[in-house]
Design an enzyme around this catalytic site. Structure first.
Site, short mmCIF file in Angstrom:
data_model
loop_
_atom_site.label_atom_id
_atom_site.label_comp_id
_atom_site.label_asym_id
_atom_site.label_seq_id
_atom_site.Cartn_x
_atom_site.Cartn_y
_atom_site.Cartn_z
N LYS A 123 -2.88 -0.20 -1.03
CA LYS A 123 -1.91 -1.28 -1.28
C LYS A 123 -1.88 -1.60 -2.78
O LYS A 123 -2.88 -1.42 -3.48
CB LYS A 123 -2.25 -2.53 -0.46
CG LYS A 123 -3.41 -3.34 -0.98
CD LYS A 123 -3.41 -4.77 -0.46
CE LYS A 123 -4.47 -5.55 -1.21
NZ LYS A 123 -4.54 -6.94 -0.98
N LYS A 142 -3.47 -6.75 -7.30
CA LYS A 142 -3.59 -7.44 -8.58
C LYS A 142 -4.75 -6.91 -9.40
O LYS A 142 -4.73 -6.88 -10.60
CB LYS A 142 -3.90 -8.93 -8.35
CG LYS A 142 -2.88 -9.72 -7.62
CD LYS A 142 -3.21 -11.20 -7.67
CE LYS A 142 -4.06 -11.73 -6.55
NZ LYS A 142 -3.48 -12.03 -5.29
N LYS A 160 -14.65 -4.65 -0.85
CA LYS A 160 -14.97 -5.31 -2.13
C LYS A 160 -16.46 -5.23 -2.45
O LYS A 160 -16.85 -5.16 -3.60
CB LYS A 160 -14.49 -6.76 -2.14
CG LYS A 160 -12.98 -6.88 -2.25
CD LYS A 160 -12.57 -8.28 -2.68
CE LYS A 160 -11.07 -8.38 -2.86
NZ LYS A 160 -10.61 -9.73 -3.16
P1 TYM Z 1 -4.24 -12.34 -1.87
O1 TYM Z 1 -4.18 -13.17 -3.08
O2 TYM Z 1 -5.05 -11.10 -1.88
O3 TYM Z 1 -2.78 -11.92 -1.44
C1 TYM Z 1 -1.76 -12.90 -1.31
C2 TYM Z 1 -0.74 -12.48 -0.26
O4 TYM Z 1 -0.09 -11.28 -0.68
C3 TYM Z 1 -0.20 -10.29 0.34
N1 TYM Z 1 -0.28 -8.97 -0.35
C4 TYM Z 1 0.61 -7.98 -0.20
N2 TYM Z 1 1.71 -7.86 0.54
C5 TYM Z 1 2.40 -6.71 0.45
N3 TYM Z 1 2.04 -5.66 -0.33
C6 TYM Z 1 0.95 -5.73 -1.10
N4 TYM Z 1 0.62 -4.69 -1.87
C7 TYM Z 1 0.17 -6.93 -1.07
N5 TYM Z 1 -0.96 -7.35 -1.69
C8 TYM Z 1 -1.22 -8.59 -1.24
C9 TYM Z 1 -1.46 -10.67 1.11
O5 TYM Z 1 -1.48 -10.18 2.41
C10 TYM Z 1 -1.40 -12.18 1.09
O6 TYM Z 1 -0.56 -12.67 2.13
N6 TYM Z 1 -7.41 -14.78 1.13
C11 TYM Z 1 -6.03 -14.76 0.67
C12 TYM Z 1 -5.60 -16.07 0.07
C13 TYM Z 1 -5.87 -17.22 0.96
C14 TYM Z 1 -5.08 -17.67 2.06
C15 TYM Z 1 -5.75 -18.80 2.58
C16 TYM Z 1 -3.91 -17.21 2.64
C17 TYM Z 1 -6.94 -18.06 0.86
N7 TYM Z 1 -6.86 -19.02 1.83
C18 TYM Z 1 -5.26 -19.51 3.69
C19 TYM Z 1 -3.42 -17.91 3.73
C20 TYM Z 1 -4.08 -19.04 4.23
C21 TYM Z 1 -5.90 -13.66 -0.39
O7 TYM Z 1 -6.86 -13.26 -0.99
O8 TYM Z 1 -4.63 -13.25 -0.62
#
Ligand code: TYM
Length: 327
Positions: free
Chosen positions: A193, A196, A111
């Site tokens: 991957k 969003k 990023k």
């Molecule tokens: P984020 O918002 O990037 O992604 C949310 C969840 O979706 C999963 N994910 C995917 N799984 C499969 N295929 C994909 N293409 C794909 N893109 C995303 C991610 O692995 C994630 O599980 N930092 C975290 C949010 C967060 C969090 C936490 C999670 C903040 N605090 C505490 C757990 C516990 C994040 O940016 O996820």
């Protein structure tokens, strides 16, 4: 009952990758754990966000959680920013985390290359994530593979804090990583991957996409010139990603899918994948439309706020004592 916590960032619209990789794991776990599901809205502002769009994305994410099947009676659903103790605990953890480890986080490396003049929050973000998890004494944290490193850092932070202050204050959480096939690739560049925040939206299926868009995107997905429907992530990432989506949404095994489509062309398979995705998303969209502007949603968030403030306050008062910040 063991405790689970996890969340998604409202940094854009939610994708079918998030649904398959994360939301469905939450749904599968909701009867097995005491579950806390939140919107990681403070994480979203680590990169620039338009305030109006962010506000909309936050509300939509809550509605989508519920529309997808996360039951507000079985899970505590809340906004990270409604619980100011997350940031307070994060600061104490920040003062107990070596600077050097942050620059080694894969997501930071990616990023920080993408965003010129990025802000300090992009670097320290995994510490806020550690606070999100550690405040709740979570036993498990279900996430996709890309977040595993951050959960491991949360474990390291907890362990070194406990050691430094000679305490067992923080529980050491376990990451639960979704299986390989639930990591969904971008439809145009399947080696990446599905994200969003991808620039080219043609490679990303959003949960709120129209039926026509979903079909167009899947029919236009990058494949290869072999005409062989076979799961081989390394050599055939495009078709493998479509097989993964089909497998995840129908429950058919990879072998069954390969057998079913033996000798068939990619067009036929893509059409069937599109049908399955449409049939999954349309009912979710119908529930979403009923919920998104409802008062019910506000009540759910208010309840989540009150419940988690109580837990987090107790943890914060204790950590203040441990580090000597109490009166
Ligand atoms: P984020 O918002 O990037 O992604 C949310 C969840 O979706 C999963 N994910 C995917 N799984 C499969 N295929 C994909 N293409 C794909 N893109 C995303 C991610 O692995 C994630 O599980 N930092 C975290 C949010 C967060 C969090 C936490 C999670 C903040 N605090 C505490 C757990 C516990 C994040 O940016 O996820």
């Amino acid at each position: 009952m063991k405790r689970m916590i996890t969340g998604l960032q409202p940094s854009g619209r939610i994708t079918i990758g998030n649904y398959i990789g994360a939301i469905r794991q939450m749904i599968n776990n909701q009867d097995l754990y005491e579950s806390f599901i939140f919107v990681a809205d403070m994480h979203a502002i680590t990169i620039p966000q338009d305030p109006e769009a962010l506000k909309k994305n936050i509300r939509e994410l809550v509605a989508l959680y519920i529309a997808c099947g996360i039951d507000p009676n079985k899970n505590v659903i809340f906004l990270q920013s409604d619980n100011y103790y997350h940031a307070n605990v994060s600061w104490i953890l920040e003062c107990n985390t070596p600077f050097g480890v942050l620059g080694r986080m894969t997501q930071f490396k990616d990023k920080s290359k993408k965003h010129q003049n990025f802000m300090a929050g992009l670097l320290t973000y995994p510490i806020l994530m550690a606070a999100d998890i550690l405040i709740y004494d979570a036993d498990i944290v279900p996430v996709g593979k890309d977040q595993k490193q951050h959960v491991e850092l949360a474990r390291d932070i907890a362990e070194s804090f406990n050691k430094r202050y000679n305490t067992e204050f923080f529980k050491i959480p376990e990451p639960v990583i979704s299986k390989e096939t639930s990591k969904i690739g971008d439809l145009i560049d399947p080696t990446k991957k599905m994200s969003k925040s991808a620039e080219n939206k043609k490679g990303v299926i959003f949960l709120l996409d129209s039926e026509a868009d979903i079909r167009k995107k899947i029919m236009g997905a990058t494949t290869d010139s072999e005409m062989n429907i076979k799961y081989d992530v390394e050599n055939k990432p495009g078709i493998s990603s479509l097989i993964a989506i089909y497998h995840e949404l129908t429950g058919l095994s990879i072998a069954e899918i390969e057998e079913k489509y033996k000798g068939q062309n990619y067009g036929t398979f893509k059409k069937d994948v599109a049908d399955v995705v449409v049939n999954t998303l349309i009912p979710i969209q119908e529930r979403f439309n009923k919920l998104v502007n409802s008062k019910e949603l506000d009540d759910i968030l208010e309840n989540g706020k009150n419940k988690t403030l109580e837990i987090a306050k107790a943890k914060y008062e204790q950590i203040k004592k441990i580090v000597g910040l109490d009166r």
